[in-house]
Design a protein around this motif. Structure first.
Motif, mmCIF file in Angstrom:
data_model
loop_
_atom_site.group_PDB
_atom_site.id
_atom_site.type_symbol
_atom_site.label_atom_id
_atom_site.label_comp_id
_atom_site.label_asym_id
_atom_site.label_seq_id
_atom_site.Cartn_x
_atom_site.Cartn_y
_atom_site.Cartn_z
ATOM 1 N N ARG A 21 5.319 -20.957 6.563
ATOM 2 C CA ARG A 21 4.221 -20.039 6.831
ATOM 3 C C ARG A 21 4.062 -19.162 5.599
ATOM 4 O O ARG A 21 5.017 -18.534 5.153
ATOM 5 N N CYS A 22 2.852 -19.119 5.052
ATOM 6 C CA CYS A 22 2.548 -18.265 3.908
ATOM 7 C C CYS A 22 1.723 -17.085 4.394
ATOM 8 O O CYS A 22 0.684 -17.275 5.035
ATOM 9 N N PHE A 23 2.185 -15.872 4.111
ATOM 10 C CA PHE A 23 1.516 -14.658 4.568
ATOM 11 C C PHE A 23 0.917 -13.898 3.388
ATOM 12 O O PHE A 23 1.560 -13.745 2.347
ATOM 13 N N PHE A 24 -0.291 -13.379 3.593
ATOM 14 C CA PHE A 24 -0.924 -12.494 2.619
ATOM 15 C C PHE A 24 -1.182 -11.152 3.314
ATOM 16 O O PHE A 24 -1.887 -11.113 4.330
ATOM 17 N N ASP A 25 -0.601 -10.097 2.781
ATOM 18 C CA ASP A 25 -0.722 -8.772 3.389
ATOM 19 C C ASP A 25 -2.146 -8.242 3.223
ATOM 20 O O ASP A 25 -2.643 -8.124 2.104
ATOM 21 N N VAL A 26 -2.811 -7.900 4.332
ATOM 22 C CA VAL A 26 -4.211 -7.443 4.271
ATOM 23 C C VAL A 26 -4.399 -6.095 4.976
ATOM 24 O O VAL A 26 -5.504 -5.746 5.402
ATOM 25 N N LYS A 27 -3.312 -5.321 5.071
ATOM 26 C CA LYS A 27 -3.407 -4.052 5.799
ATOM 27 C C LYS A 27 -4.404 -3.088 5.157
ATOM 28 O O LYS A 27 -4.996 -2.247 5.847
ATOM 29 N N ASP A 28 -4.606 -3.199 3.841
ATOM 30 C CA ASP A 28 -5.551 -2.312 3.161
ATOM 31 C C ASP A 28 -7.003 -2.740 3.360
ATOM 32 O O ASP A 28 -7.916 -2.071 2.891
#
Length: 434
Positions: A21-28
């Protein structure tokens, strides 16, 4: 860390298969949540520079056991913090890992998001599928919507896959010609801004022999991703609105899905494994008898989970007001609950049986990954198990304050027939068609 990327590895024998699983942080990028959710539907469903959609599908079938995408929120069990991640996941034989990561790179960096015809087709198809799924799982729809009244992570989830996301799809489909320019610009800019090395982390389930193929595959992906991007994003034409409720959503069906939710954390009531025993008791006794046997609903259930969240719901229910009255009686039921040792043992066994479901390697890895992001340790799991096994009648009685603290907040949402909702319209702040 591997080739400069954080990697969470679950060392489990998988017989030569890598589950990644590849995750990209998009909280911003929270204000673009519905656009990010749509982006997860578009990746792998559109042509890329190198492949047509059909060719890409064939390549995935040939080299991987499938590739899927999603937008996920992981709530921290200790506080109100959360992780907000764009995810692409799949599985492959170790010998195919490099090829599969080449496919990932192609999908993430070269998808033709400007194809208006295909874009409209996907939006229209997704809207139709989403409408069907919201109605068929109306209890889940109602609970998710009601949770969005009080929790930020649930609010985001509502714009990822709930009624709010469905409204977004309807708006895009109905006003596609006037929305498409802004939509395509935002999608293209998001792809460039999100799919960068500095946002990336990876989860891997395999034995130690799977680490080297992952490193090789990751290197190939990293070579195609920029380190970071200062991409300028247009203001979205569709803005996320506050979700306040109590709401009734009218459908063409003849049955209701009645949800009531709350949270007890502000009262300082700590989570206890006995909460799960209470869920079993309600499901087999109080809610079963009052909502299903006497009320005529097809199903019902309740849960008091980590973080203080509580949710009660009914499934294919002929009632609204009567069911909500039953929910109001849960606290008194718990306070006066009686059971002998044999009955308590049965409830404990029923609860433990849900924890001891056999899992394949993929499910074990996914459970471990979720626990990591949610801040749950092995000690937490063991403590929960011990509390369930040691549960007594007094422990159940002690949960009455938790039930009262959560459910007296009176957060309700009903998905159901126009007649039933109109009959109880004084319960709702807002009533609209679904």
């Amino acid at each position: 860390e591997m080739v400069g990327v954080p990697v969470l590895h679950h060392d489990i024998f998988t017989n030569g298969i890598e589950y990644f699983r590849c995750f990209f942080d998009v909280k911003d990028l929270e204000e673009y949540t519905p656009y990010l959710s749509l982006l997860s539907e578009l990746i792998s469903a559109m042509d890329t520079e190198k492949y047509t959609k059909l060719e890409l599908s064939n390549e995935i079938l040939l080299h991987a056991g499938g590739i899927s995408t999603d937008l996920v929120v992981y709530a921290n069990r200790h506080n109100d913090d959360y992780r907000f991640l764009w995810e692409i996941s799949g599985k492959a034989l170790t010998g195919e890992t490099e090829k599969v990561f080449d496919l990932l790179a192609e999908m993430l960096t070269n998808t033709k998001l400007s194809d208006e015809k295909r874009l409209y087709e996907i939006i229209a198809e997704s809207r139709s599928i989403k409408q069907s799924s919201l109605l068929s799982a109306g209890h889940t729809t109602a609970v998710g919507r009601a949770m969005a009244y009080m929790k930020k992570n649930a609010y985001l989830t509502e714009y990822i896959r709930g009624i709010a996301y469905y409204d977004f799809l309807c708006d895009l489909e109905e006003h596609f010609d006037e929305r498409k320019e802004n939509l395509i610009s935002i999608l293209q800019a998001l792809a460039k801004k999100v799919f960068v090395k500095e946002r990336l982390s990876v989860d891997l389930t395999s034995d130690k022999e799977g680490l080297k193929p992952l490193a090789n595959g990751l290197s190939r992906l990293i070579d195609r991703l920029p380190d970071s991007a200062e991409e300028k994003l247009l203001k979205p034409e569709y803005s996320m609105k506050p979700i306040v409720g109590n709401e009734g959503f009218k459908t063409a069906g003849k049955v209701q899905y009645v949800a009531r939710v709350g949270n007890s954390s502000e009262k300082g009531i700590a989570y206890n494994g006995v909460n799960k025993v209470l869920k079993t008791i309600l499901g087999y006794d109080y809610l079963w008898n009052e909502v299903r046997v006497k009320g005529g609903a097809y199903g019902c259930g309740g849960a008091f989970g980590r973080g203080g969240n509580a949710c009660i719901s009914s499934y294919r229910d002929p009632n609204v007001g009567r069911t909500l009255e039953v929910y109001r009686g849960i606290g008194d039921y718990v306070r006066n609950f009686e059971a002998d040792e044999r009955q308590m043992t049965k409830y404990i066994i029923g609860t433990i049986s849900e924890l001891d479901v056999p899992m394949n390697p993929s499910a074990k890895g996914q459970t471990s990954e979720s626990a990591w992001f949610n801040g749950i340790t092995e000690a937490d799991f063991q403590q929960e198990r011990d509390q369930i096994l040691d549960a007594t009648l007094d422990d159940i009685h002690a949960l009455a304050d938790l039930v009262d603290a959560a459910l007296k907040q009176n957060n309700i949402c009903v998905v159901g027939s126009e007649v039933a909702i109109q009959k109880e319209k004084e319960l709702f702040k807002n009533v609209e068609n679904l």
